[in-house]
Design a protein around this motif. Structure first.
Motif, PDB file in Angstrom:
ATOM      1  N   ALA A  13       0.844  -1.204   0.000  1.00  0.00           N
ATOM      2  CA  ALA A  13       0.000   0.000   0.000  1.00  0.00           C
ATOM      3  C   ALA A  13       0.881   1.257   0.000  1.00  0.00           C
ATOM      4  N   GLN A  14       1.962   1.227   0.803  1.00  0.00           N
ATOM      5  CA  GLN A  14       2.857   2.389   0.850  1.00  0.00           C
ATOM      6  C   GLN A  14       3.554   2.600  -0.495  1.00  0.00           C
ATOM      7  N   ALA A  15       4.016   1.485  -1.092  1.00  0.00           N
ATOM      8  CA  ALA A  15       4.714   1.579  -2.388  1.00  0.00           C
ATOM      9  C   ALA A  15       3.781   2.172  -3.440  1.00  0.00           C
ATOM     10  N   THR A  16       2.538   1.700  -3.444  1.00  0.00           N
ATOM     11  CA  THR A  16       1.561   2.205  -4.416  1.00  0.00           C
ATOM     12  C   THR A  16       1.349   3.706  -4.231  1.00  0.00           C
ATOM     13  N   ASP A  17       1.185   4.127  -2.981  1.00  0.00           N
ATOM     14  CA  ASP A  17       0.944   5.553  -2.706  1.00  0.00           C
ATOM     15  C   ASP A  17       2.144   6.407  -3.108  1.00  0.00           C
ATOM     16  N   LEU A  18       3.340   5.915  -2.775  1.00  0.00           N
ATOM     17  CA  LEU A  18       4.552   6.699  -3.088  1.00  0.00           C
ATOM     18  C   LEU A  18       4.717   6.891  -4.596  1.00  0.00           C
ATOM     19  N   VAL A  19       4.514   5.802  -5.333  1.00  0.00           N
ATOM     20  CA  VAL A  19       4.691   5.887  -6.790  1.00  0.00           C
ATOM     21  C   VAL A  19       3.604   6.751  -7.413  1.00  0.00           C
ATOM     22  N   VAL A  57      10.344  -3.188  -6.356  1.00  0.00           N
ATOM     23  CA  VAL A  57      11.501  -2.278  -6.451  1.00  0.00           C
ATOM     24  C   VAL A  57      11.830  -1.715  -5.067  1.00  0.00           C
ATOM     25  N   LEU A  58      10.822  -1.212  -4.377  1.00  0.00           N
ATOM     26  CA  LEU A  58      11.071  -0.534  -3.093  1.00  0.00           C
ATOM     27  C   LEU A  58      11.507  -1.522  -2.015  1.00  0.00           C
ATOM     28  N   ALA A  59      10.874  -2.701  -1.984  1.00  0.00           N
ATOM     29  CA  ALA A  59      11.222  -3.679  -0.935  1.00  0.00           C
ATOM     30  C   ALA A  59      12.631  -4.227  -1.157  1.00  0.00           C
ATOM     31  N   THR A  60      13.011  -4.441  -2.405  1.00  0.00           N
ATOM     32  CA  THR A  60      14.365  -4.937  -2.674  1.00  0.00           C
ATOM     33  C   THR A  60      15.383  -3.836  -2.384  1.00  0.00           C
ATOM     34  N   SER A  61      15.067  -2.620  -2.774  1.00  0.00           N
ATOM     35  CA  SER A  61      15.975  -1.490  -2.502  1.00  0.00           C
ATOM     36  C   SER A  61      16.233  -1.353  -1.004  1.00  0.00           C
ATOM     37  N   GLN A  62      15.180  -1.576  -0.224  1.00  0.00           N
ATOM     38  CA  GLN A  62      15.306  -1.416   1.232  1.00  0.00           C
ATOM     39  C   GLN A  62      16.284  -2.432   1.836  1.00  0.00           C
TER      40      GLN A  62
END
Ligand code: GRG
Length: 299
Positions: A13-19, A57-62
């Motif tokens: 949900a956070q990734a969707t909102d950020l993008v 993308v965001l979870a792997t980057s983290q």
């Protein structure tokens, strides 16, 4: 920008909102004749969708402590390519589908020419985003991202897979042929989404390989689940027309393995995907949960 939550639903949900916020900022409506184009791009990229690739993308980057402000740009670029592919896939010359994400597909909401142009503009926007120094200060990294996304989207991957899919309509494919086709059409972008995080974060080669292996199994599990949902799901829940694969006489994992066989294969691929993450410990929990989400999702 805060860290992603430690569980998959929150992180997605956070990734969707950020993008979405990022693309909302980039895709400001201009004055003049091109307003319709940007409006159509916003329709395709800003509303609906599970945000699965942005999450990856965001979870792997983290995992590699990449600055979220950089990772979100790569996630937005991937989502632009994904949304362009869906818009073009729905066109009458391709899948000819009137429904996408529970509302009229792009060419139905606008018109065919606008849908083609908005798809083209989303595709090119993706590379504009990646090439910008704000994505990464090191031009070598930016170049690798541009090359990686181009390869994942092009003739040897997504577009090539779409061509194979169209050409194979009405033919029986064996497991190897079907896996290759789907690996190109759907898997390559999923693999890039995961590899991009490793690239941004300067991961070691062995870590990148483990993540790519995860993504390959995840991508197959994703596609197998898609084939199962096409048979078992209702259009209102799927947000797209159900039963299209049989209608179009497409080879699918269900036509090949049967419904139960396909479900079991999806479970096996999801378990294999999770196993590749063993070295990342608790930090990879959302990525592990993503593998289960993929096979248990309802749309
Ligand atoms: C037209 C160049 C071109 C390529 C099209 C990806 C693709 C190739 C076509 C999409 C057809 C399709 C429905 C494939 C099944 C897997 C898939 C990509 C599903 C859609 O992805 P989701 O479920 O979509 O992540 P949302 O709407 O949640 O973003």
């Amino acid at each position: 920008m805060a860290e992603l939550g430690a569980d998959f639903p929150t992180a997605r949900a956070q990734a969707t909102d950020l993008v979405r916020a990022h693309l909302d900022d980039i895709l400001r409506l201009p004055e003049g004749g091109e307003k319709r184009l940007v409006d159509a791009m916003r329709y395709a990229a800003l509303d609906g969708g599970k945000g699965f690739r942005p999450f990856l993308v965001l979870a792997t980057s983290q995992l590699f402590d990449v600055a979220p402000s950089q990772a979100v740009r790569v996630a937005a670029a991937v989502e632009c390519v994904h949304c362009y592919s869906l818009a073009h896939d729905d066109l009458p010359a391709m899948d000819d589908d009137d429904l996408r994400r529970g509302r009229p597909s792009l060419h139905k909401a606008y018109d065919e020419a606008t849908a083609i142009l908005a798809g083209d503009a989303l595709l090119t926007l993706a590379f504009e985003i990646l090439a910008d120094p704000a994505t990464h200060t090191d031009s070598e990294v930016r170049l690798s991202l541009v090359a990686g996304l181009a390869q994942a989207s092009g003739k040897a991957a997504m577009v090539g897979g779409q061509m194979l899919d169209i050409s194979a309509s009405g033919s029986a494919l064996d497991y190897g042929e079907l896996s290759r086709l789907q690996g190109m059409k759907t898997g390559a972008l999923i693999e890039f989404s995961v590899a991009a995080g490793a690239l941004l974060g300067g991961a070691e080669a062995a870590q990148t390989e483990a993540l790519k292996a995860y993504a390959r199994d995840l991508g197959l599990a994703f596609q197998i689940a898609d084939d199962v949902l096409d048979v078992t799901g209702a259009s209102e829940v799927l947000g797209k027309t159900a039963g299209k694969d049989r209608e179009d006489d497409k080879a699918t994992f269900v036509s090949l393995l049967g419904l139960e066989g396909a479900r079991q294969e999806g479970e096996q691929k999801a378990a294999q995907a999770e196993a590749h993450l063993s070295e990342f410990g608790a930090a990879a929990t959302p990525l592990r949960q993503a593998a289960q989400f993929v096979i248990h999702r309802k749309n």
